[in-house]
Design an enzyme around this catalytic site. Structure first.
Site, PDB file in Angstrom:
ATOM      1  N   GLU A   1      -6.427   5.071   7.935  1.00 46.94           N
ATOM      2  CA  GLU A   1      -6.265   6.494   7.575  1.00 46.94           C
ATOM      3  C   GLU A   1      -7.541   7.038   6.951  1.00 46.94           C
ATOM      4  O   GLU A   1      -7.904   8.198   7.162  1.00 46.94           O
ATOM      5  CB  GLU A   1      -5.051   6.660   6.644  1.00 46.94           C
TER       6      GLU A   1
ATOM      7  N   ASN B   1       0.867  -1.181   0.000  1.00 48.85           N
ATOM      8  CA  ASN B   1       0.000   0.000   0.000  1.00 48.85           C
ATOM      9  C   ASN B   1       0.903   1.231   0.000  1.00 48.85           C
ATOM     10  O   ASN B   1       1.473   1.592   1.020  1.00 48.85           O
ATOM     11  CB  ASN B   1      -0.880  -0.025   1.263  1.00 48.85           C
TER      12      ASN B   1
ATOM     13  N   GLU C   1      -4.986  -4.415  11.017  1.00 47.65           N
ATOM     14  CA  GLU C   1      -3.911  -3.444  11.181  1.00 47.65           C
ATOM     15  C   GLU C   1      -4.138  -2.652  12.462  1.00 47.65           C
ATOM     16  O   GLU C   1      -4.936  -1.697  12.470  1.00 47.65           O
ATOM     17  CB  GLU C   1      -3.897  -2.471   9.994  1.00 47.65           C
TER      18      GLU C   1
ATOM     19  N   LYS D   1       0.140   4.312  -0.324  1.00 48.74           N
ATOM     20  CA  LYS D   1      -0.450   5.540   0.217  1.00 48.74           C
ATOM     21  C   LYS D   1      -0.188   6.700  -0.772  1.00 48.74           C
ATOM     22  O   LYS D   1      -0.143   6.456  -1.974  1.00 48.74           O
ATOM     23  CB  LYS D   1       0.098   5.831   1.615  1.00 48.74           C
TER      24      LYS D   1
ATOM     25  N   GLY E   1       3.009   2.683  10.584  1.00 48.07           N
ATOM     26  CA  GLY E   1       3.971   3.750  10.329  1.00 48.07           C
ATOM     27  C   GLY E   1       4.748   4.184  11.567  1.00 48.07           C
ATOM     28  O   GLY E   1       5.443   5.189  11.547  1.00 48.07           O
TER      29      GLY E   1
ATOM     30  N   HIS F   1      -9.250   1.432   5.253  1.00 51.46           N
ATOM     31  CA  HIS F   1      -7.930   1.635   5.872  1.00 51.46           C
ATOM     32  C   HIS F   1      -8.077   2.632   7.030  1.00 51.46           C
ATOM     33  O   HIS F   1      -8.875   3.578   6.948  1.00 51.46           O
ATOM     34  CB  HIS F   1      -6.942   2.168   4.826  1.00 51.46           C
TER      35      HIS F   1
ATOM     36  N   SER G   1       3.853  -1.731  10.295  1.00 45.58           N
ATOM     37  CA  SER G   1       5.302  -1.807  10.449  1.00 45.58           C
ATOM     38  C   SER G   1       5.895  -3.189  10.169  1.00 45.58           C
ATOM     39  O   SER G   1       6.849  -3.599  10.824  1.00 45.58           O
ATOM     40  CB  SER G   1       5.726  -1.310  11.836  1.00 45.58           C
TER      41      SER G   1
END
Ligand code: PGA
Length: 249
Positions: free
Chosen positions: A96, A9, A166, A11, A172, A94, A212
């Site tokens: 985000e 991904n 996730e 992003k 991240g 996701h 991560s």
């Protein structure tokens, strides 16, 4: 046997020239036969990546789509548009998108329906924030995300669904869930699917871990019974680290 999948991904990273550089390098690699590779570049590079990788057994995924099939939604992209440029898979939910763009379970359920109507595969993301884990609310939260966003689909739709767990605190941040924490949650997710659908369906669905994942921790995480691969952010931006992860099973 469940499918093993590693999906990158990207992003909001990599313009067209950077994408091309990555693809040139990626195409020099030998891909393992037992792993499905997916790449989710930004919308602007989907078609280029699709054409470039057509002969190379790498599936192209989109990072998001709108829940409507068409209409007055300035700045949005539909399922049909994605398919027309070669993306047959879409990431839905996701963290985000949930946190920054306020996508709640109800909107995500609509996106799931639209993706299925358009015969797309879905990578459905779920996962708790750090606060939820501290309060030991993480199982309940993940269950609610599944119930409200996904569990309205028919039995047959599970052929087109991949789950990505996730934990938001691991995305991240350089901090990963321990292999035990990942296994515990993946097992819980599979059990929850079995309870709401059937054991057969639960045993077939691929559940990816994300947060991560790096070359040095992938093998241990992928080695867990209920972990079927990974959704990779930062480490998917370089061919070298992405391929090391792909080769970690
Ligand atoms: P990360 O991102 O690998 O950079 O933590 C994972 C993701 O957001 O899918």
């Amino acid at each position: 046997m469940r499918k093993k999948i590693v999906a990158g991904n990207w992003k909001m990273n990599n313009d067209l020239a950077e994408t091309e550089m990555f693809l040139v390098e990626l195409k020099k690699q030998v891909f393992p036969e037992n792993v499905v590779l997916m790449l989710a570049p930004p919308f602007t590079n989907l078609n280029h990546a699709f054409k470039s990788l057509r002969e190379h057994n790498v599936e192209i995924a989109a990072q998001n789509m709108h829940q409507s099939n068409d209409g007055a939604f300035t700045g949005e992209i539909s399922a049909k548009m994605l398919k027309s440029v070669g993306a047959k898979t879409v990431i839905v939910g996701h963290s985000e998108r949930r946190a920054i763009f306020n996508e709640d379970n109800a909107v995500l359920a609509e996106k799931v329906n639209t993706a299925l109507e358009n015969e797309m595969t879905i990578i459905f993301c779920i996962g708790e924030e750090l606060e939820d884990r501290k309060k030991e609310n993480h199982f309940k939260l993940v269950k609610t995300q599944l119930e409200e966003g996904l569990f309205h689909v028919s039995n047959d739709s599970w052929e087109s669904i991949i789950i990505a767990y996730e934990p938001v605190w691991a995305i991240g941040t350089g901090e990963t869930a321990s292999p035990e924490q990942a296994q515990e949650m993946h097992k819980f997710i599979r059990k929850t699917i079995a309870e709401n659908y059937s054991k057969a369906i639960a045993e077939k669905v691929s559940i990816l871990y994300g947060g991560s994942v790096k070359p040095d921790n992938a093998a241990e995480i992928f080695g867990q019974d209920d972990v079927d691969g990974g959704l990779i952010g930062g480490a998917s931006l370089q061919v070298d680290s992405f391929m090391k992860i792909v080769n970690s099973f």
